[in-house]
Scaffold this motif. Structure first.
Motif, PDB file in Angstrom:
ATOM      1  N   ASP A  83       8.151   1.493  -4.085  1.00 50.17           N
ATOM      2  CA  ASP A  83       8.197   0.304  -3.238  1.00 50.17           C
ATOM      3  C   ASP A  83       8.798   0.622  -1.876  1.00 50.17           C
ATOM      4  O   ASP A  83       8.370   0.080  -0.839  1.00 50.17           O
ATOM      5  CB  ASP A  83       9.014  -0.790  -3.928  1.00 50.17           C
ATOM      6  N   THR A  86       5.997   2.744   0.074  1.00 49.15           N
ATOM      7  CA  THR A  86       4.627   2.235   0.230  1.00 49.15           C
ATOM      8  C   THR A  86       4.295   2.039   1.707  1.00 49.15           C
ATOM      9  O   THR A  86       5.128   1.579   2.518  1.00 49.15           O
ATOM     10  CB  THR A  86       4.451   0.916  -0.541  1.00 49.15           C
ATOM     11  N   PRO A  87       3.092   2.392   2.131  1.00 47.84           N
ATOM     12  CA  PRO A  87       2.731   2.283   3.557  1.00 47.84           C
ATOM     13  C   PRO A  87       2.740   0.852   4.064  1.00 47.84           C
ATOM     14  O   PRO A  87       2.928   0.631   5.288  1.00 47.84           O
ATOM     15  CB  PRO A  87       1.314   2.876   3.605  1.00 47.84           C
ATOM     16  N   SER A  88       2.571  -0.125   3.180  1.00 42.20           N
ATOM     17  CA  SER A  88       2.502  -1.510   3.625  1.00 42.20           C
ATOM     18  C   SER A  88       3.872  -2.092   3.960  1.00 42.20           C
ATOM     19  O   SER A  88       3.952  -3.169   4.566  1.00 42.20           O
ATOM     20  CB  SER A  88       1.815  -2.375   2.568  1.00 42.20           C
ATOM     21  N   ARG A  89       4.929  -1.392   3.570  1.00 39.74           N
ATOM     22  CA  ARG A  89       6.270  -1.902   3.863  1.00 39.74           C
ATOM     23  C   ARG A  89       6.633  -1.555   5.297  1.00 39.74           C
ATOM     24  O   ARG A  89       6.486  -0.396   5.736  1.00 39.74           O
ATOM     25  CB  ARG A  89       7.295  -1.310   2.894  1.00 39.74           C
ATOM     26  N   VAL A  90       7.181  -2.545   5.999  1.00 35.61           N
ATOM     27  CA  VAL A  90       7.480  -2.357   7.423  1.00 35.61           C
ATOM     28  C   VAL A  90       8.999  -2.362   7.623  1.00 35.61           C
ATOM     29  O   VAL A  90       9.699  -3.287   7.180  1.00 35.61           O
ATOM     30  CB  VAL A  90       6.830  -3.459   8.278  1.00 35.61           C
ATOM     31  N   ASN A 128       4.425   6.102   4.994  1.00 36.30           N
ATOM     32  CA  ASN A 128       4.914   4.917   5.702  1.00 36.30           C
ATOM     33  C   ASN A 128       5.255   5.309   7.138  1.00 36.30           C
ATOM     34  O   ASN A 128       6.119   6.165   7.382  1.00 36.30           O
ATOM     35  CB  ASN A 128       6.151   4.365   4.979  1.00 36.30           C
ATOM     36  N   THR A 178       0.155   3.192  -4.960  1.00 39.00           N
ATOM     37  CA  THR A 178       0.557   1.792  -5.113  1.00 39.00           C
ATOM     38  C   THR A 178      -0.293   1.130  -6.180  1.00 39.00           C
ATOM     39  O   THR A 178      -1.248   1.733  -6.707  1.00 39.00           O
ATOM     40  CB  THR A 178       0.398   1.050  -3.780  1.00 39.00           C
ATOM     41  N   GLN A 180      -2.409  -1.047  -5.749  1.00 37.73           N
ATOM     42  CA  GLN A 180      -3.752  -1.231  -5.224  1.00 37.73           C
ATOM     43  C   GLN A 180      -4.512   0.088  -5.102  1.00 37.73           C
ATOM     44  O   GLN A 180      -5.647   0.130  -4.626  1.00 37.73           O
ATOM     45  CB  GLN A 180      -3.693  -1.899  -3.846  1.00 37.73           C
ATOM     46  N   GLN A 182      -3.521   2.784  -3.365  1.00 35.17           N
ATOM     47  CA  GLN A 182      -3.286   3.432  -2.078  1.00 35.17           C
ATOM     48  C   GLN A 182      -2.255   4.534  -2.221  1.00 35.17           C
ATOM     49  O   GLN A 182      -1.227   4.365  -2.871  1.00 35.17           O
ATOM     50  CB  GLN A 182      -2.809   2.395  -1.052  1.00 35.17           C
ATOM     51  N   SER A 184       0.814   6.548  -1.540  1.00 33.56           N
ATOM     52  CA  SER A 184       2.059   6.246  -0.835  1.00 33.56           C
ATOM     53  C   SER A 184       2.893   7.485  -0.543  1.00 33.56           C
ATOM     54  O   SER A 184       3.570   7.550   0.481  1.00 33.56           O
ATOM     55  CB  SER A 184       2.896   5.249  -1.637  1.00 33.56           C
TER      56      SER A 184
END
Length: 604
Positions: A83, A86-90, A128, A178, A180, A182, A184
């Motif tokens: 978590d 993960t690339p989606s975490r900003v 990320n 992830t 989904q 993806q 990471s």
């Protein structure tokens, strides 16, 4: 008829022949058989030992590799770590990245990196874009990283564990995805090659070759360092698809050498990618070693036989020499010389025969001199007993005139009013009567002490207040019987040699105590002039002497001899003392029955 010459041979020749037939020949035959069998067993035994070592080494490697796999699996399956990566975490600010490292990223990898396996290096390549990298463990997957062998292999494996070698190190890698699907991050654990080499390094002590290869024939590590990174494809001893099998032979025709090949699998083909541990044992060196051991065994056998022969002849010479001495001694006895042989202390049959021979000679000597020696001993005992009785019963010649005279003196003193002197004369009369008219050799202890009381009354008349007399007698021991005139001489010595020699007051104490179930001790103590160590040593020597007439202390010697004659050891008399008083202790058994028997006889 032809006679067998063996019965005519002497004992030495027979024993030498027996030694050759039972020791030398069987040992030579057994040695030949052992060495013949040993040659065929050397290769088998060496192979078995090497195979056991290979299996053990494989197990050690499996344990080590399993630890590495456990580290990679734990990190790659860590959902919370995923978590954070993960690339989606900003991460909006650098402070948020720092917090992520402080709260979880560093703690999650701290134990593995610093404690569990310090030699390995953990790298986590993440995608990320907003998370800062620490440049040590967490590295951004840029273009350069994506071209690394471990990154490409892990990404191509799509979540499976991959192994390989790169940049002189062994890597284990797994990709993290992830929910989904993806990508990471990629977790990579890099292991130094020498970590595996350290487990097989012992092979360098011999000429064996030990190596680890994968299913493609690539050498991961080897005891021969030049083989690392090379390929075994084309080598006759490498079988790419072979499973664990029995050891087999391999001949290197180019080098002209033969080997025994032992192969052990390190995994199941999933986690360790069918790595295998291969050991090559040179058979020519084994046979050279076998020939060397054969020569050493032959030399040891010959040396052992030589030493055994020398020891046998030495022992045989000692045995026959002792037998000849015994035969010569028997011949002198036959000629009339009755003397024993000197014993060597040996406990074997010849020693027993020598002792039996000496026992026979001593028995003959005793038979000849027995009457003479026994008669002398009996006469000596009789004379000593008569001397003791003489000293104990001296002055018993029925002196009625003495008692009549003492009684006349006492009555005269009484009539003149000198009652004190009259009492002293009465005490003296009682003392003489107890001494001379007591029947038998034994008296009650109470009677003996009563007589001593009369004696001490006389001494108190003489010394006045200078002398005191104390008695401790348990009631249970009043009827114990002791030899007559046993304690009185001791008290007399205490008065004469102890109290008379001092100017101050003196005390004589008699203490009777029971020292065991059947024994008692009578101690006579005084606080007089004491005794010098020289005089004490002389007195102890006189008490131990057999001749009474040579003793200066006749009273003490008389008591000691009578106690030993009546009771024997360990009873008797002991003297202790120094510069302030002397203590004399008499030990004797408790005898009550004799008093009751004498009383019944007197009453009858």
């Amino acid at each position: 008829m032809r006679m067998n010459p063996l019965p005519q041979a002497n004992l030495r020749t027979k024993l030498v022949l027996l030694y050759v037939l039972t020791i030398v020949i069987p040992l030579v035959v057994i040695g030949y058989i052992v060495m013949s069998v040993y040659g065929s067993k050397v290769v088998e035994q060496t192979t078995s030992i090497t195979q056991e070592n290979t299996v053990q080494t494989a197990r050690n490697l499996q344990v080590l590799l399993a630890q590495y796999v456990d580290i990679v699996n734990r990190l790659s399956y860590d959902q919370q770590l995923n978590d954070y990566l993960t690339p989606s975490r900003v991460y909006k600010t650098d402070l948020e990245s720092i917090d992520a490292y402080s709260l979880y990223l560093k703690p999650a990898t701290f134990y593995d990196y610093n404690y569990k396996e310090p030699d390995a290096q953990i790298k986590i390549f993440f995608h990320n874009e907003t998370l800062l990298q620490d440049g040590i463990m967490f590295v951004h997957a840029d273009y350069e990283v994506q071209n690394l062998a471990e990154y490409r292999s892990a990404r191509a494996a799509e979540g499976r564990l991959v192994w390989g070698t790169a940049r002189g190190r062994i890597y284990i890698a797994r990709a993290m995805y992830t929910a989904q699907g993806q990508l990471s991050a990629v977790v990579s654990l890099q292991i130094p090659e020498n970590r595996l080499y350290s487990l097989i390094a012992e092979s360098e002590k011999s000429e064996r070759t030990v190596l680890i290869a994968d299913s493609r024939g690539t050498v991961i590590t080897a005891s021969r360092r030049e083989l690392i990174g090379g390929s075994l494809l084309g080598q006759a001893y490498f079988r790419p698809q072979a499973q664990a099998s029995a050891p087999f032979d391999y001949v290197d025709r180019a080098a002209g050498r033969s080997f025994k090949v032992i192969e052990e699998s390190l995994g199941d083909g999933q986690q360790f990618l069918d790595w295998r541990l291969i050991t090559l044992v040179p058979l020519d060196r084994i046979m050279d070693e076998e020939h060397r051991i054969r020569r050493l065994f032959l030399l040891a056998t010959l040396g052992g036989l030589l030493i055994s022969c020398i020891l046998f002849l030495w022992v045989l010479n000692r045995i026959t020499k002792r037998i000849k001495r015994l035969v010569r001694k028997m011949q002198t006895v036959k000629n009339g010389s009755l003397s024993v042989m000197q014993e060597t202390g040996a406990s074997d049959e010849i020693g027993a025969l020598t002792r039996s021979f000496n026992d026979m000679i001593e028995h003959l000597q005793r038979s000849i001199y027995e009457n003479y020696v026994v008669n002398l001993e009996l006469k000596d005992i009789t004379i000593r007993k008569q001397e003791a009785e003489l000293y104990a019963l001296q002055n018993q010649i029925n002196p009625h005139f003495l008692f009549n005279t003492l009684e006349s003196i006492r009555m005269g003193l009484h009539n003149k009013g000198d009652s004190e002197t009259s009492v002293i004369v009465l005490s003296l009369s009682k003392l003489f009567r107890n001494t001379l008219y007591t029947q038998g050799e034994f008296v009650r202890l109470g009677e003996e002490l009563e007589m001593i009381g009369s004696y001490m009354s006389i001494q108190q008349y003489r010394f006045g207040e200078r002398i005191r007399y104390e008695v401790e007698l348990p009631e249970a021991l009043e009827d114990a019987t002791i030899p007559k005139l046993t304690v009185q001489p001791i008290v007399e010595n205490a008065v004469k040699h102890g109290i008379e020699s001092v100017c101050g007051n003196g005390t004589i104490a008699i203490v009777v105590r029971q020292i065991g179930p059947d024994a008692m001790e009578i101690e006579v103590q005084d606080n007089g002039a004491g005794i010098t160590p020289e005089r004490l040593a002389q007195l102890e020597k006189e008490l131990a002497a057999r001749d009474m007439k040579k003793a200066s202390g006749i009273g003490l010697k008389n008591v000691q001899d009578r106690l030993l004659l009546h009771y024997g050891a360990p009873y008797g008399l002991t003297v202790t003392g120094g510069g302030a008083g002397v203590s004399v202790k008499l030990t004797m058994p408790i005898r009550l029955e004799e008093t009751r028997q004498e009383t019944r006889r007197a009453g009858g």
